[in-house]
Motif scaffolding. Structure first.
Motif, PDB file in Angstrom:
ATOM      1  N   ALA A 184       5.880  55.404 -11.409  1.00 37.96           N
ATOM      2  CA  ALA A 184       5.927  54.949 -10.015  1.00 37.96           C
ATOM      3  C   ALA A 184       4.524  54.603  -9.540  1.00 37.96           C
ATOM      4  CB  ALA A 184       6.533  56.023  -9.111  1.00 37.96           C
ATOM      5  N   ILE A 192       7.662  53.106  -5.189  1.00 38.39           N
ATOM      6  CA  ILE A 192       7.479  54.555  -5.040  1.00 38.39           C
ATOM      7  C   ILE A 192       8.618  55.195  -4.259  1.00 38.39           C
ATOM      8  CG2 ILE A 192       5.994  56.367  -4.111  1.00 38.39           C
ATOM      9  CD1 ILE A 192       3.596  54.602  -4.682  1.00 38.39           C
ATOM     10  N   ALA A 195      11.662  55.438  -6.391  1.00 39.61           N
ATOM     11  CA  ALA A 195      11.516  56.483  -7.415  1.00 39.61           C
ATOM     12  C   ALA A 195      11.695  57.860  -6.800  1.00 39.61           C
ATOM     13  CB  ALA A 195      10.153  56.365  -8.080  1.00 39.61           C
ATOM     14  N   MET A 196      11.105  58.084  -5.641  1.00 35.04           N
ATOM     15  CA  MET A 196      11.208  59.395  -5.006  1.00 35.04           C
ATOM     16  C   MET A 196      12.613  59.671  -4.490  1.00 35.04           C
ATOM     17  SD  MET A 196       7.535  60.063  -3.196  1.00 35.04           S
ATOM     18  CE  MET A 196       7.902  61.815  -3.156  1.00 35.04           C
ATOM     19  N   LEU A 203       6.557  62.467 -11.336  1.00 37.14           N
ATOM     20  CA  LEU A 203       6.173  61.068 -11.151  1.00 37.14           C
ATOM     21  C   LEU A 203       4.946  60.789 -12.013  1.00 37.14           C
ATOM     22  CD1 LEU A 203       6.406  60.837  -7.255  1.00 37.14           C
ATOM     23  CD2 LEU A 203       7.931  59.681  -8.873  1.00 37.14           C
ATOM     24  N   MET A 206       1.171  56.866 -10.037  1.00 31.72           N
ATOM     25  CA  MET A 206       0.893  56.957  -8.591  1.00 31.72           C
ATOM     26  C   MET A 206      -0.515  56.464  -8.266  1.00 31.72           C
ATOM     27  SD  MET A 206       3.575  57.876  -6.937  1.00 31.72           S
ATOM     28  CE  MET A 206       3.130  58.661  -5.393  1.00 31.72           C
ATOM     29  N   VAL A 224       2.731  65.150 -10.173  1.00 30.78           N
ATOM     30  CA  VAL A 224       2.294  63.813 -10.582  1.00 30.78           C
ATOM     31  C   VAL A 224       1.447  63.933 -11.845  1.00 30.78           C
ATOM     32  CG1 VAL A 224       0.857  61.833  -9.951  1.00 30.78           C
ATOM     33  CG2 VAL A 224       2.342  62.893  -8.234  1.00 30.78           C
TER      34      VAL A 224
END
Length: 343
Positions: A184, A192, A195-196, A203, A206, A224
């Motif tokens: 993401a 993003i 994805a979240m 993740l 980022m 992350v």
């Protein structure tokens, strides 16, 4: 079963990696004692690394694709890596992966989290590759849900929300109690939120979060994994490490072997020198944070904790004269300084 072994020097203890002159006793893969004592040894003893994001299959194409964009290199289904993977034989892929895994094991990596291309065949191939290598592969299958449900798979590794609908894969991992990770925010922030919305366990990348995404990270506490060398090579930028560290657990990965060697020493050095993360934070990203993301019980030196540990030669030409051992591990040490891996 093996008898106890004792290692002396400066021991980096606990989550803060407090440098303690003394000794570590390891028996049958477990740290049974950490003792402060004058030893006269210049060795540095630290927990082994956890590489929290890899694509080991790319070992068949190291340094291919110079000058190509991110999409041209890795976007499914027709990015360069995917074409090369399709063209490679099974035996060629397995042997290339085995060589990279061996390099990782010899340079202090105890475990890695693998986004495994090739569906079920890919999951089985890395099982073959790692069979005789002293490293633990946490395998996230890709492609069909069958890859996630394979007995050797630990979950599902999604390419990115813009590449397809991963609701079914996410639901399947939840039912199976396995990990769901997704790329993401690698090239822009546009994927993003999607994805979240999948409520991922991890993740990856980022690089381009907006303030709203950082708020969501803080609220959801989604870990992350950042890969600074890969992001630099592909020209997408550098993840805002301070903003991420202030909001959630952050781990470190080396990403595509096509682009970078799977060396955690090199990845730590980049992370430390490109950002304002402290040496302690970066070492934590390379050890216990990755372990916790992958549900592994390693990455710290504490009595009663499993190893493995890495012993560095503090009297090497590179490390002799070091005043701050944690900074030295993160910013200076390399493969040639490894004296022993204790498993």
């Amino acid at each position: 079963m093996t008898g106890p072994e004792t290692f002396e020097g400066t021991v980096l203890v606990g989550r803060e990696f407090d440098p303690v002159e003394g000794r570590v006793v390891v028996e049958d893969g477990t740290v049974t004692a950490v003792e402060a004592a004058a030893t006269g040894s210049s060795d540095v003893i630290l927990p082994a690394f956890v590489n929290a994001h890899t694509h080991i299959g790319d070992s068949i194409a190291k340094e291919a694709g110079g000058g190509l964009s991110l999409d041209e290199l890795v976007a499914p289904p027709d990015g360069l890596k995917h074409r090369l993977l399709r063209d490679a034989s099974h035996d060629e892929t397995v042997e290339a992966m085995r060589r990279s895994l061996q390099f990782m094991a010899e340079t202090g990596t105890a475990a890695h989290v693998e986004f495994r291309e090739g569906d079920v065949d890919g999951v089985e191939a890395i099982g073959e590759a790692v069979a005789d290598v002293p490293i633990e592969s946490v395998v996230l299958g890709r492609g069909s849900i069958d890859a996630m449900e394979h007995p050797s798979s630990d979950g599902y590794g999604a390419s990115g929300a813009r590449d397809g609908d991963f609701d079914a894969a996410r639901n399947a991992t939840r039912r199976a109690g396995k990990l769901f990770a997704i790329h993401a925010g690698e090239r822009d922030p546009d994927d993003i939120n999607a994805a979240m919305d999948l409520d991922p366990d991890v993740l990856v990348h980022m690089v381009h979060p907006d303030p709203v995404h950082l708020d969501r990270l803080s609220d959801a506490e989604v870990p992350v994994v950042v890969c600074p060398r890969s992001n630099l090579v592909t020209g997408v930028g550098v993840a805002p490490l301070r903003e991420l560290l202030d909001r959630t657990t952050v781990a470190l990965g080396t990403d595509n072997v096509m682009l970078n060697s799977p060396s955690m020493f090199r990845e730590m050095e980049f992370a430390a020198k490109l950002t304002d993360a402290t040496a302690v934070e970066v070492l934590r990203m390379a050890t216990v944070n990755g372990a916790e993301i992958a549900d592994l019980d390693c990455g710290l030196i504490e009595e009663g904790r499993p190893g493995p540990v890495v012993v560095l030669d503090g009297d090497s030409d590179n490390l002799t004269g070091v005043r701050d051992p944690v900074r030295a591990v993160v910013r200076r040490a390399g493969a040639s300084d490894v004296k022993r891996i204790v498993r």
